[in-house]
Design a protein around this motif. Structure first.
Motif, short mmCIF file in Angstrom:
data_model
loop_
_atom_site.label_atom_id
_atom_site.label_comp_id
_atom_site.label_asym_id
_atom_site.label_seq_id
_atom_site.Cartn_x
_atom_site.Cartn_y
_atom_site.Cartn_z
N ARG A 63 50.20 60.13 34.21
CA ARG A 63 49.37 59.51 32.97
C ARG A 63 49.92 58.23 32.49
O ARG A 63 51.11 58.24 32.42
CB ARG A 63 49.30 60.77 32.02
N VAL A 64 48.99 57.42 32.26
CA VAL A 64 49.47 56.08 31.89
C VAL A 64 48.75 55.59 30.77
O VAL A 64 47.57 55.71 30.45
CB VAL A 64 49.42 54.94 33.11
N SER A 65 49.34 55.08 29.70
CA SER A 65 48.80 54.41 28.26
C SER A 65 49.16 53.19 28.37
O SER A 65 50.29 52.60 28.42
CB SER A 65 49.33 55.31 27.07
N LEU A 66 47.92 52.25 28.29
CA LEU A 66 48.10 50.72 27.97
C LEU A 66 47.35 50.36 27.21
O LEU A 66 46.02 50.97 27.01
CB LEU A 66 48.26 50.07 29.33
N THR A 67 47.39 49.30 26.65
CA THR A 67 46.25 48.55 25.78
C THR A 67 45.60 47.16 26.45
O THR A 67 46.24 46.51 27.04
CB THR A 67 47.04 47.84 24.48
N VAL A 68 44.54 47.57 26.62
CA VAL A 68 43.57 46.75 27.33
C VAL A 68 42.25 46.05 26.24
O VAL A 68 41.57 46.66 25.75
CB VAL A 68 42.67 47.36 28.41
N ASN A 69 42.45 44.78 26.22
CA ASN A 69 41.72 43.93 25.33
C ASN A 69 41.66 44.54 23.84
O ASN A 69 40.79 44.66 23.06
CB ASN A 69 40.16 43.81 25.75
N GLY A 70 42.95 44.83 23.36
CA GLY A 70 43.20 45.30 22.10
C GLY A 70 42.72 46.88 21.67
O GLY A 70 42.99 47.43 20.60
N VAL A 71 42.52 47.53 22.78
CA VAL A 71 42.02 48.91 22.61
C VAL A 71 43.18 49.67 23.29
O VAL A 71 43.20 49.57 24.78
CB VAL A 71 40.55 49.32 23.27
N ARG A 72 43.71 50.78 22.73
CA ARG A 72 44.54 51.78 23.43
C ARG A 72 43.76 52.59 24.33
O ARG A 72 42.90 53.27 24.14
CB ARG A 72 45.64 52.60 22.43
N ARG A 73 44.17 52.81 25.79
CA ARG A 73 43.39 53.56 26.60
C ARG A 73 44.77 54.37 27.44
O ARG A 73 45.65 53.96 27.91
CB ARG A 73 42.86 52.68 27.63
N THR A 74 44.23 55.51 27.51
CA THR A 74 45.19 56.62 28.17
C THR A 74 44.45 57.44 29.34
O THR A 74 43.40 57.76 28.86
CB THR A 74 45.63 57.67 27.31
N VAL A 75 44.77 57.11 30.60
CA VAL A 75 44.40 57.75 31.82
C VAL A 75 45.14 58.46 32.58
O VAL A 75 46.37 58.21 32.86
CB VAL A 75 43.20 56.49 32.50
N THR A 76 44.73 59.29 33.50
CA THR A 76 45.37 59.96 34.56
C THR A 76 45.08 59.51 35.86
O THR A 76 43.59 59.60 36.22
CB THR A 76 45.39 61.54 34.29
N ILE A 77 45.70 58.79 36.74
CA ILE A 77 45.22 58.17 37.86
C ILE A 77 46.14 58.25 39.10
O ILE A 77 47.33 58.86 38.95
CB ILE A 77 45.07 56.60 37.65
N ASP A 78 45.54 58.32 40.29
CA ASP A 78 46.47 58.37 41.51
C ASP A 78 47.47 57.22 41.56
O ASP A 78 47.22 56.03 40.86
CB ASP A 78 45.44 58.08 42.76
N ASN A 79 48.62 57.64 41.80
CA ASN A 79 49.99 56.69 41.72
C ASN A 79 49.61 55.36 42.54
O ASN A 79 50.42 54.48 42.21
CB ASN A 79 51.23 57.32 42.06
N ARG A 80 48.72 55.55 43.50
CA ARG A 80 48.36 54.41 44.34
C ARG A 80 47.28 53.24 43.79
O ARG A 80 47.15 52.58 44.30
CB ARG A 80 47.74 54.83 45.58
N GLU A 131 50.38 45.30 27.69
CA GLU A 131 48.98 44.88 26.83
C GLU A 131 48.23 43.98 28.03
O GLU A 131 49.01 43.10 28.62
CB GLU A 131 49.26 43.99 25.59
N VAL A 132 47.14 44.38 28.15
CA VAL A 132 46.44 43.62 29.18
C VAL A 132 45.03 43.07 28.68
O VAL A 132 44.40 43.51 27.90
CB VAL A 132 46.08 44.73 30.47
N THR A 133 45.02 41.64 29.22
CA THR A 133 43.84 40.89 28.52
C THR A 133 42.94 40.38 29.63
O THR A 133 43.54 39.91 30.84
CB THR A 133 44.20 39.68 27.78
N THR A 134 41.71 40.74 29.96
CA THR A 134 40.62 40.55 30.89
C THR A 134 39.87 39.41 30.47
O THR A 134 39.76 39.19 29.35
CB THR A 134 39.93 41.72 31.37
N ILE A 135 39.00 39.16 31.18
CA ILE A 135 37.72 38.10 30.98
C ILE A 135 37.01 38.68 29.89
O ILE A 135 36.87 37.82 28.95
CB ILE A 135 37.13 37.93 32.11
N GLU A 136 36.60 39.79 29.75
CA GLU A 136 36.08 40.44 28.62
C GLU A 136 36.70 40.58 27.28
O GLU A 136 36.06 40.55 26.18
CB GLU A 136 35.83 41.98 29.00
N GLY A 137 37.89 40.46 27.02
CA GLY A 137 38.77 40.40 25.88
C GLY A 137 39.05 38.56 25.46
O GLY A 137 39.78 38.72 24.38
#
Length: 214
Positions: A63-80, A131-137
């Protein structure tokens, strides 16, 4: 005329039932072995059961929590899972492109804590709290980022596939202060490839956004 002698039919020797031939031995052992294999498959051998259990076991996840383009997102993902796949497949942010998927083309460039990274080579599970910023942000509502506008003004794209990575990398280049000359811009933007060859216009767009060219 010589007299003809009658030919007597010879009866083949009868094999002793107590001494099986090579052919009957092979046939018998093959049948017994096949029956044993079928029996194991029907009954289920411990080795086979363990192998099947391992095949259906879910890969390790986190489970990882990070901020993407100003929005806090929490997801459970494959470690790879790479950051690029997290953005595209889990968060539906498809602006970052999967080009080479080997860190060589720069089409997947995003900003992590203000620094440029190839998202295809970055494991998402290592970005807890980032904190991650993509082209959308980059845009602020309907107002484009100055570099996005400069790309339009300078006509700095053709097919557009590399453009998101080029713009994000250009934003990082400006923030890092590597815009002192056209040569410096080319050097610090060299990790982003353009198949259409728009490098001169890309350089001019970065210059414009950096305030060195109107």
């Amino acid at each position: 005329m010589p007299a003809e002698h009658p030919v007597q039919a010879q009866t083949p020797p009868v094999e002793s039932p107590s001494a099986p031939t090579r052919r009957t031995f092979i046939a018998t052992t093959t049948a017994v072995g096949g029956a044993a294999v079928v029996g194991d498959l029907v009954a289920g051998s411990p080795a086979l059961a363990a192998e099947e259990a391992g095949a259906v076991e879910a890969p390790p996840g986190s489970r990882v929590s990070l901020t993407v383009n100003g929005v806090r997102r929490t997801v459970t993902i494959d470690n790879r899972t790479s950051l690029l796949d997290l953005l595209r497949e889990h968060l539906d942010l498809t602006g970052s492109k999967k080009g080479c998927n080997a860190g060589a083309c720069g089409a997947c460039t995003v900003l992590v804590d203000g620094r440029r990274v190839n998202s295809c080579l970055t494991l998402a599970v290592r970005l807890e709290g980032a904190e991650v910023t993509t082209i959308e942000g980059l845009a602020k509502g309907d107002r484009l980022h100055p570099l996005q506008q400069a790309f339009i003004d300078q006509d700095a794209f053709q097919c557009g596939f590399c453009t998101p990575g080029q713009i994000v990398s250009g934003v990082g280049c400006i923030q890092e202060g590597h815009t002192g000359s056209p040569e410096e811009i080319r050097e610090w933007m060299s990790g982003n490839l353009c198949r259409c060859g728009c490098y001169l216009k890309i350089e001019r767009a970065v210059e414009q956004a950096a305030g060195r060219k109107g």
